[in-house]
Design a protein around this motif. Sequence first.
Motif, PDB file in Angstrom:
ATOM      1  N   HIS A 380       0.860  -1.178   0.000  1.00 25.71           N
ATOM      2  CA  HIS A 380       0.000   0.000   0.000  1.00 25.71           C
ATOM      3  C   HIS A 380       0.900   1.233   0.000  1.00 25.71           C
ATOM      4  N   VAL A 381       1.073   1.841  -1.177  1.00 31.15           N
ATOM      5  CA  VAL A 381       2.002   2.956  -1.340  1.00 31.15           C
ATOM      6  C   VAL A 381       1.309   4.263  -0.957  1.00 31.15           C
ATOM      7  N   VAL A 382       1.979   5.042  -0.114  1.00 33.90           N
ATOM      8  CA  VAL A 382       1.430   6.311   0.381  1.00 33.90           C
ATOM      9  C   VAL A 382       2.414   7.428   0.067  1.00 33.90           C
ATOM     10  N   ASP A 383       1.903   8.548  -0.442  1.00 27.44           N
ATOM     11  CA  ASP A 383       2.728   9.738  -0.660  1.00 27.44           C
ATOM     12  C   ASP A 383       2.898  10.439   0.688  1.00 27.44           C
ATOM     13  N   ALA A 384       4.050  10.216   1.331  1.00 33.92           N
ATOM     14  CA  ALA A 384       4.263  10.772   2.670  1.00 33.92           C
ATOM     15  C   ALA A 384       4.448  12.279   2.649  1.00 33.92           C
ATOM     16  N   SER A 385       4.663  12.875   1.469  1.00 37.68           N
ATOM     17  CA  SER A 385       4.831  14.325   1.380  1.00 37.68           C
ATOM     18  C   SER A 385       3.514  15.051   1.166  1.00 37.68           C
ATOM     19  N   HIS A 386       2.419  14.306   1.004  1.00 37.91           N
ATOM     20  CA  HIS A 386       1.112  14.925   0.750  1.00 37.91           C
ATOM     21  C   HIS A 386       0.592  15.605   2.013  1.00 37.91           C
ATOM     22  N   PRO A 387      -0.181  16.684   1.858  1.00 39.79           N
ATOM     23  CA  PRO A 387      -0.713  17.367   3.052  1.00 39.79           C
ATOM     24  C   PRO A 387      -1.619  16.502   3.914  1.00 39.79           C
ATOM     25  N   ASP A 388      -2.275  15.495   3.322  1.00 38.61           N
ATOM     26  CA  ASP A 388      -3.213  14.664   4.092  1.00 38.61           C
ATOM     27  C   ASP A 388      -2.991  13.188   3.768  1.00 38.61           C
ATOM     28  N   PRO A 389      -1.856  12.610   4.173  1.00 38.61           N
ATOM     29  CA  PRO A 389      -1.619  11.189   3.857  1.00 38.61           C
ATOM     30  C   PRO A 389      -2.601  10.256   4.545  1.00 38.61           C
ATOM     31  N   GLU A 390      -3.044  10.602   5.760  1.00 38.65           N
ATOM     32  CA  GLU A 390      -4.020   9.738   6.447  1.00 38.65           C
ATOM     33  C   GLU A 390      -5.331   9.659   5.660  1.00 38.65           C
ATOM     34  N   GLY A 391      -5.746  10.790   5.066  1.00 39.90           N
ATOM     35  CA  GLY A 391      -6.958  10.786   4.253  1.00 39.90           C
ATOM     36  C   GLY A 391      -6.815   9.894   3.033  1.00 39.90           C
ATOM     37  N   GLN A 392      -5.622   9.874   2.440  1.00 39.00           N
ATOM     38  CA  GLN A 392      -5.393   8.997   1.300  1.00 39.00           C
ATOM     39  C   GLN A 392      -5.458   7.528   1.710  1.00 39.00           C
ATOM     40  N   ILE A 393      -4.888   7.215   2.865  1.00 36.41           N
ATOM     41  CA  ILE A 393      -4.937   5.829   3.349  1.00 36.41           C
ATOM     42  C   ILE A 393      -6.375   5.390   3.557  1.00 36.41           C
ATOM     43  N   ARG A 394      -7.193   6.262   4.173  1.00 33.40           N
ATOM     44  CA  ARG A 394      -8.606   5.917   4.397  1.00 33.40           C
ATOM     45  C   ARG A 394      -9.332   5.699   3.082  1.00 33.40           C
ATOM     46  N   ALA A 395      -9.058   6.560   2.081  1.00 28.14           N
ATOM     47  CA  ALA A 395      -9.750   6.439   0.794  1.00 28.14           C
ATOM     48  C   ALA A 395      -9.410   5.117   0.111  1.00 28.14           C
ATOM     49  N   VAL A 396      -8.133   4.719   0.151  1.00 33.39           N
ATOM     50  CA  VAL A 396      -7.719   3.466  -0.485  1.00 33.39           C
ATOM     51  C   VAL A 396      -8.346   2.279   0.235  1.00 33.39           C
ATOM     52  N   ARG A 397      -8.323   2.294   1.556  1.00 30.24           N
ATOM     53  CA  ARG A 397      -8.891   1.163   2.299  1.00 30.24           C
ATOM     54  C   ARG A 397     -10.397   1.066   2.113  1.00 30.24           C
ATOM     55  N   THR A 398     -11.062   2.197   1.888  1.00 32.37           N
ATOM     56  CA  THR A 398     -12.496   2.169   1.597  1.00 32.37           C
ATOM     57  C   THR A 398     -12.766   1.422   0.296  1.00 32.37           C
ATOM     58  N   VAL A 399     -11.946   1.709  -0.742  1.00 33.64           N
ATOM     59  CA  VAL A 399     -12.133   1.017  -2.028  1.00 33.64           C
ATOM     60  C   VAL A 399     -11.801  -0.466  -1.892  1.00 33.64           C
ATOM     61  N   LEU A 400     -10.724  -0.786  -1.172  1.00 36.31           N
ATOM     62  CA  LEU A 400     -10.362  -2.192  -0.998  1.00 36.31           C
ATOM     63  C   LEU A 400     -11.447  -2.952  -0.239  1.00 36.31           C
ATOM     64  N   GLY A 401     -12.175  -2.238   0.616  1.00 35.98           N
ATOM     65  CA  GLY A 401     -13.278  -2.866   1.330  1.00 35.98           C
ATOM     66  C   GLY A 401     -14.398  -3.326   0.422  1.00 35.98           C
ATOM     67  N   GLU A 402     -14.405  -2.826  -0.847  1.00 34.44           N
ATOM     68  CA  GLU A 402     -15.426  -3.242  -1.812  1.00 34.44           C
ATOM     69  C   GLU A 402     -15.182  -4.668  -2.308  1.00 34.44           C
ATOM     70  N   ILE A 403     -13.955  -5.181  -2.119  1.00 36.44           N
ATOM     71  CA  ILE A 403     -13.630  -6.523  -2.616  1.00 36.44           C
ATOM     72  C   ILE A 403     -14.195  -7.560  -1.650  1.00 36.44           C
ATOM     73  N   GLU A 404     -15.006  -8.439  -2.180  1.00 33.55           N
ATOM     74  CA  GLU A 404     -15.652  -9.446  -1.338  1.00 33.55           C
ATOM     75  C   GLU A 404     -14.609 -10.412  -0.777  1.00 33.55           C
ATOM     76  N   GLY A 405     -14.622 -10.598   0.529  1.00 34.34           N
ATOM     77  CA  GLY A 405     -13.707 -11.527   1.173  1.00 34.34           C
ATOM     78  C   GLY A 405     -12.257 -11.094   1.148  1.00 34.34           C
TER      79      GLY A 405
END
Length: 513
Positions: A380-405
């Motif tokens: 899970h690659v995160v841009d650590a220089s972005h102003p809101d890296p935690e928000g990016q992590i949440r957004a990615v995990r939300t999409v991954l949550g769409e995968i069944e199982g």
Amino acid sequence: MPIAFHPDSEPDTDVVPSSAPGAEAAESTIPGSRTRDPLTERILARGDASVSSVTYDSSTDGDQLDLADRHALRRVAGLRTDIEDVTEVEYRQLRLERVVLAGLYTSGDVAEAENSLRELAALAETAGSEVLEGVMQRRAHPDPATFLGRGKAAELAEVVTEVGADTVIADGELAPSQRRALEDIVKVKVVDRTALILDIFAQHAKSREGKAQVELAQLEYLLPRLRGWGDSMSRQAGGRVAAGGAGMGSRGPGETKIELDRRRIRDRMSKLRREIKAMAPGREAQRADRHRNLVPSVAIAGYTNAGKSSLLNRLTGAGVLVENALFATLDPTVRRTRTPDGREYTYADTVGFVRHLPTQLIEAFRSTLEEVGDADLLLHVVDASHPDPEGQIRAVRTVLGEIEGFDVPEIVVLNKADIAAPETLARIRSQVGLSAVVSARTGAGIEKLRDLIAEHLPRPAVEVDLVVPYSRGDLISRAHDTGEVLGEEHLAEGTHLHARVDEALAAELRGAA
């Protein structure tokens, strides 16, 4: 793009104070425009077409010939439209759209709103537009008629006229009625965030499957938004024309233009769905081949422009396309490599995710989601220089949550560490589980990441210690490729092999011994 906080109906509680960093107001370079506020200046200060403040390249990226092709027909700024020898087609290809942004936020603080609007500006520039100005409003909820409040919409119309813009981009998904009502007020084309992302996907898709998926998403978005203009798309008259039609001569069979367009769109969507369904077995066959040979897979996922392709190039020397822009990569790329102890495995570079992913694009993400869901390990690659890296992590995990199982072990890779603040790196690492700090540009931390990947890849379960005849050298080769060789000695009767392998290969080795 002056992002002015002037709610038309609610008190302005979030005006950026004049003492804030960068609060010195500067006169716009656009003739006749107003003084920009500090928030606008901070967003426009970013001089490239990406959220990233640094154009990220690396010696491992290769020649990047695809990038030169992508830029060859990009629209250019300042093209005169009064030149007689510029044809209409050339004008439409080269003209740089001049856009004004319209933002609205119902919760959170000014920093979150600023990050969202900065991302919208980056999306607009990636699509080939010139961002001029913008307005932002804080409301309890979007106006059901015009998205923005009536007063703010009128202000937006004044800004559009003042700077000579030809497009308004709304930071949200507009209902068809909201888009039409807003267009009637501002008198120029209005697009929303969903349409903008679809446009970028249409520009960047390369594979046959990718193009088909993006076209299907565009048609699903377009169908409820078809708009008729006057009599050209009105319904056929019938009976005594009680609604005041033309009477005799106006009746007859056939479809109106808008009905015909809808039918053609539905027919095209059905054809695209059949084509995409027919392409699926190809992907499944490739994955089945990797599973049959028990080659572990590592999926590289993350927010758009986090540096996933640069990381893949650094890890494997793949030379895939890298661009400091949003959604530069759309088609999954798979490359083989080996762990330090010789085990073979694959990397899959996937399309980036984004906040508020349009529902129409879920199908376009299907191949990426399948690669991620079938992986043995997720980077899970995160841009650590972005102003809101935690928000990016949440957004990615939300999409991954769409995968069944979905249940894939995750390593959070904090990329761009060479330009990230040390306190940011420490904060994120304290919030996530297994993590690594790297820089795809400089190569810092890459070897540690390789060791971490090798440590967490699944290991073969069966240990064998036997002598294999020289006539079955193919089994020894497979043990090196897919297993973990602990010891090897060449004897007169064959190869003495001590290794950990999968159950199928262990059975073949025992049969040959």
